[in-house]
Design a protein around this motif. Structure first.
Motif, PDB file in Angstrom:
ATOM      1  N   ILE A  37       0.845  -1.207   0.000  1.00  0.00           N
ATOM      2  CA  ILE A  37       0.000   0.000   0.000  1.00  0.00           C
ATOM      3  C   ILE A  37       0.875   1.249   0.000  1.00  0.00           C
ATOM      4  CG2 ILE A  37      -1.730   1.281   1.312  1.00  0.00           C
ATOM      5  CD1 ILE A  37      -2.705  -1.459   2.346  1.00  0.00           C
ATOM      6  N   ARG A  38       1.928   1.224   0.804  1.00  0.00           N
ATOM      7  CA  ARG A  38       2.842   2.375   0.836  1.00  0.00           C
ATOM      8  C   ARG A  38       3.514   2.579  -0.512  1.00  0.00           C
ATOM      9  NH1 ARG A  38       6.022   1.507   6.534  1.00  0.00           N
ATOM     10  NH2 ARG A  38       4.215   1.748   7.892  1.00  0.00           N
ATOM     11  N   LEU A  39       3.943   1.501  -1.132  1.00  0.00           N
ATOM     12  CA  LEU A  39       4.585   1.600  -2.436  1.00  0.00           C
ATOM     13  C   LEU A  39       3.622   2.123  -3.486  1.00  0.00           C
ATOM     14  CD1 LEU A  39       7.095   1.109  -4.153  1.00  0.00           C
ATOM     15  CD2 LEU A  39       6.265  -1.217  -4.518  1.00  0.00           C
ATOM     16  N   PHE A  40       2.358   1.701  -3.419  1.00  0.00           N
ATOM     17  CA  PHE A  40       1.365   2.196  -4.370  1.00  0.00           C
ATOM     18  C   PHE A  40       1.185   3.702  -4.230  1.00  0.00           C
ATOM     19  CE2 PHE A  40      -3.059   3.474  -5.059  1.00  0.00           C
ATOM     20  CZ  PHE A  40      -3.145   3.232  -6.423  1.00  0.00           C
ATOM     21  N   PHE A  41       1.003   4.188  -3.014  1.00  0.00           N
ATOM     22  CA  PHE A  41       0.781   5.618  -2.823  1.00  0.00           C
ATOM     23  C   PHE A  41       2.036   6.427  -3.147  1.00  0.00           C
ATOM     24  CE2 PHE A  41      -2.889   4.326  -0.092  1.00  0.00           C
ATOM     25  CZ  PHE A  41      -3.842   4.966  -0.850  1.00  0.00           C
ATOM     26  N   LEU A  42       3.202   5.893  -2.872  1.00  0.00           N
ATOM     27  CA  LEU A  42       4.435   6.578  -3.228  1.00  0.00           C
ATOM     28  C   LEU A  42       4.573   6.678  -4.743  1.00  0.00           C
ATOM     29  CD1 LEU A  42       7.149   7.776  -2.250  1.00  0.00           C
ATOM     30  CD2 LEU A  42       8.089   5.485  -2.506  1.00  0.00           C
ATOM     31  N   SER A  43       4.282   5.593  -5.448  1.00  0.00           N
ATOM     32  CA  SER A  43       4.358   5.607  -6.912  1.00  0.00           C
ATOM     33  C   SER A  43       3.303   6.528  -7.512  1.00  0.00           C
ATOM     34  CB  SER A  43       4.167   4.197  -7.459  1.00  0.00           C
ATOM     35  OG  SER A  43       5.130   3.328  -6.947  1.00  0.00           O
ATOM     36  N   PHE A  44       2.095   6.486  -6.963  1.00  0.00           N
ATOM     37  CA  PHE A  44       1.020   7.352  -7.452  1.00  0.00           C
ATOM     38  C   PHE A  44       1.391   8.812  -7.257  1.00  0.00           C
ATOM     39  CE2 PHE A  44      -2.966   9.678  -6.934  1.00  0.00           C
ATOM     40  CZ  PHE A  44      -3.626   9.307  -8.092  1.00  0.00           C
ATOM     41  N   GLY A  45       1.919   9.153  -6.085  1.00  0.00           N
ATOM     42  CA  GLY A  45       2.308  10.533  -5.813  1.00  0.00           C
ATOM     43  C   GLY A  45       3.442  11.003  -6.715  1.00  0.00           C
ATOM     44  N   ALA A  46       4.423  10.127  -6.952  1.00  0.00           N
ATOM     45  CA  ALA A  46       5.534  10.502  -7.821  1.00  0.00           C
ATOM     46  C   ALA A  46       5.051  10.710  -9.254  1.00  0.00           C
ATOM     47  CB  ALA A  46       6.608   9.417  -7.765  1.00  0.00           C
ATOM     48  N   PHE A  47       4.166   9.850  -9.722  1.00  0.00           N
ATOM     49  CA  PHE A  47       3.629  10.014 -11.076  1.00  0.00           C
ATOM     50  C   PHE A  47       2.806  11.294 -11.176  1.00  0.00           C
ATOM     51  CE2 PHE A  47       0.126   9.416 -14.082  1.00  0.00           C
ATOM     52  CZ  PHE A  47       0.849   9.264 -15.251  1.00  0.00           C
ATOM     53  N   PHE A  48       1.981  11.556 -10.174  1.00  0.00           N
ATOM     54  CA  PHE A  48       1.137  12.758 -10.188  1.00  0.00           C
ATOM     55  C   PHE A  48       1.990  14.021 -10.215  1.00  0.00           C
ATOM     56  CE2 PHE A  48      -1.274  16.080  -7.990  1.00  0.00           C
ATOM     57  CZ  PHE A  48      -2.388  16.140  -8.821  1.00  0.00           C
TER      58      PHE A  48
END
Length: 56
Positions: A37-48
Motif C-alpha cells: 500500500i505504501r509503495l502504491f501511494f508513493l508511486s502514485f504521488g511521484a507520477f502525479f
C-alpha cells in the motif's frame, strides 16, 4: 573427466559444514503487509507530481 549432476548444496563442501543445520529464516515484520500500500501511494504521488509538472 565429466562431473555428474550434483543436486546437493555445493556451498557446503567442507565435511564440517555439511553437518551444520541450515541458517534460520529472518524474522518477518508485523508491518510487512502494508508495504504494498505504501509503495502504491508513493508511486502514485511521484507520477502525479511528475505529470503535473510537465503540464504546468
Amino acid at each position: 573427466m565429466q562431473r555428474r549432476l550434483v543436486l546437493t548444496n555445493e556451498g557446503a563442501g567442507h565435511p564440517m559444514r555439511r553437518i551444520l543445520p541450515p541458517p534460520p529464516a529472518p524474522p518477518r515484520d508485523a508491518t510487512a503487509g502494508d508495504n504494498d500500500i505504501r509503495l502504491f501511494f508513493l508511486s502514485f504521488g511521484a507520477f502525479f507530481v511528475s505529470f503535473s509538472t510537465m503540464i504546468f
